[in-house]
Write a protein that holds these residues in place. Structure first.
Motif, PDB file in Angstrom:
ATOM      1  N   ASP A 111      43.084 -55.188 -16.147  1.00  0.00           N
ATOM      2  CA  ASP A 111      41.867 -54.529 -16.614  1.00  0.00           C
ATOM      3  C   ASP A 111      40.626 -55.199 -16.023  1.00  0.00           C
ATOM      4  O   ASP A 111      39.700 -54.524 -15.571  1.00  0.00           O
ATOM      5  CB  ASP A 111      41.811 -54.553 -18.143  1.00  0.00           C
ATOM      6  N   THR A 112      40.625 -56.526 -15.998  1.00  0.00           N
ATOM      7  CA  THR A 112      39.501 -57.258 -15.416  1.00  0.00           C
ATOM      8  C   THR A 112      39.339 -56.911 -13.950  1.00  0.00           C
ATOM      9  O   THR A 112      38.230 -56.667 -13.468  1.00  0.00           O
ATOM     10  CB  THR A 112      39.698 -58.774 -15.591  1.00  0.00           C
ATOM     11  N   GLN A 113      40.440 -56.877 -13.218  1.00  0.00           N
ATOM     12  CA  GLN A 113      40.380 -56.591 -11.783  1.00  0.00           C
ATOM     13  C   GLN A 113      39.972 -55.132 -11.535  1.00  0.00           C
ATOM     14  O   GLN A 113      39.171 -54.872 -10.620  1.00  0.00           O
ATOM     15  CB  GLN A 113      41.730 -56.900 -11.119  1.00  0.00           C
ATOM     16  N   VAL A 114      40.511 -54.214 -12.295  1.00  0.00           N
ATOM     17  CA  VAL A 114      40.133 -52.815 -12.127  1.00  0.00           C
ATOM     18  C   VAL A 114      38.648 -52.627 -12.422  1.00  0.00           C
ATOM     19  O   VAL A 114      37.920 -52.014 -11.634  1.00  0.00           O
ATOM     20  CB  VAL A 114      41.000 -51.898 -13.040  1.00  0.00           C
ATOM     21  N   THR A 115      38.178 -53.216 -13.502  1.00  0.00           N
ATOM     22  CA  THR A 115      36.753 -53.119 -13.853  1.00  0.00           C
ATOM     23  C   THR A 115      35.884 -53.702 -12.756  1.00  0.00           C
ATOM     24  O   THR A 115      34.887 -53.096 -12.341  1.00  0.00           O
ATOM     25  CB  THR A 115      36.475 -53.827 -15.204  1.00  0.00           C
ATOM     26  N   PHE A 116      36.274 -54.873 -12.255  1.00  0.00           N
ATOM     27  CA  PHE A 116      35.501 -55.510 -11.181  1.00  0.00           C
ATOM     28  C   PHE A 116      35.454 -54.625  -9.948  1.00  0.00           C
ATOM     29  O   PHE A 116      34.388 -54.435  -9.338  1.00  0.00           O
ATOM     30  CB  PHE A 116      36.105 -56.881 -10.840  1.00  0.00           C
ATOM     31  N   GLN A 117      36.582 -54.067  -9.547  1.00  0.00           N
ATOM     32  CA  GLN A 117      36.638 -53.237  -8.343  1.00  0.00           C
ATOM     33  C   GLN A 117      35.843 -51.946  -8.511  1.00  0.00           C
ATOM     34  O   GLN A 117      35.207 -51.480  -7.570  1.00  0.00           O
ATOM     35  CB  GLN A 117      38.079 -52.932  -7.949  1.00  0.00           C
ATOM     36  N   LEU A 118      35.861 -51.394  -9.695  1.00  0.00           N
ATOM     37  CA  LEU A 118      35.116 -50.160  -9.930  1.00  0.00           C
ATOM     38  C   LEU A 118      33.610 -50.407  -9.930  1.00  0.00           C
ATOM     39  O   LEU A 118      32.835 -49.503  -9.606  1.00  0.00           O
ATOM     40  CB  LEU A 118      35.553 -49.517 -11.242  1.00  0.00           C
ATOM     41  N   MET A 119      33.216 -51.607 -10.274  1.00  0.00           N
ATOM     42  CA  MET A 119      31.778 -51.932 -10.317  1.00  0.00           C
ATOM     43  C   MET A 119      31.248 -52.384  -8.961  1.00  0.00           C
ATOM     44  O   MET A 119      30.037 -52.371  -8.735  1.00  0.00           O
ATOM     45  CB  MET A 119      31.528 -53.018 -11.363  1.00  0.00           C
ATOM     46  N   SER A 120      32.137 -52.778  -8.049  1.00  0.00           N
ATOM     47  CA  SER A 120      31.654 -53.300  -6.768  1.00  0.00           C
ATOM     48  C   SER A 120      31.613 -52.232  -5.691  1.00  0.00           C
ATOM     49  O   SER A 120      32.059 -51.150  -5.827  1.00  0.00           O
ATOM     50  CB  SER A 120      32.520 -54.462  -6.305  1.00  0.00           C
TER      51      SER A 120
END
Length: 120
Positions: A111-120
């Protein structure tokens, strides 16, 4: 919310990711247990991020990533595998994957990685 594509020959992994990111987190999740279905899903739904299994019958996940990026060059992908192999991880990252996670899945980390990738 984002559109996610998950491709894993293990139906329970697809369901787990769908339930977590779709039902719990509110994203739209498209899942395929057959890698051959993934290109059409990319063309039809234009996902923001793909979660791709590495070891699947018929095609290696890294080769699938290459195919999908020919359709959508900016597609971000997180590779998923049951095998913790630094060479495969390095190859996945060299081919454009943004991360590499091992099974069993740590949904909080994912979830952390998906959120980070979606925000970048």
């Amino acid at each position: 919310m984002a559109k996610l594509l998950v491709v894993d020959d293990n139906e329970s992994i697809c369901q787990l990711i769908h339930d977590f990111f779709g039902d719990l987190k509110g994203h739209t999740v498209f899942a395929a247990t057959k890698p051959a279905d993934a290109p059409d899903l990319v063309r039809e739904h234009d996902p923001d991020l793909a979660l791709l299994d590495i070891m699947m019958p018929g095609i290696h996940g890294i080769d699938l990533l290459k195919q999908l990026r020919e359709i959508k060059p900016d597609l971000k992908a997180i590779m998923i595998t049951a095998v913790d192999d630094e060479d495969i991880a390095r190859e996945a990252m060299d081919r454009g994957a943004v991360d590499y996670v091992t099974k069993p899945l740590d949904l909080n980390y994912l979830d952390t990685q998906v959120t980070f990738q979606l925000m970048s």
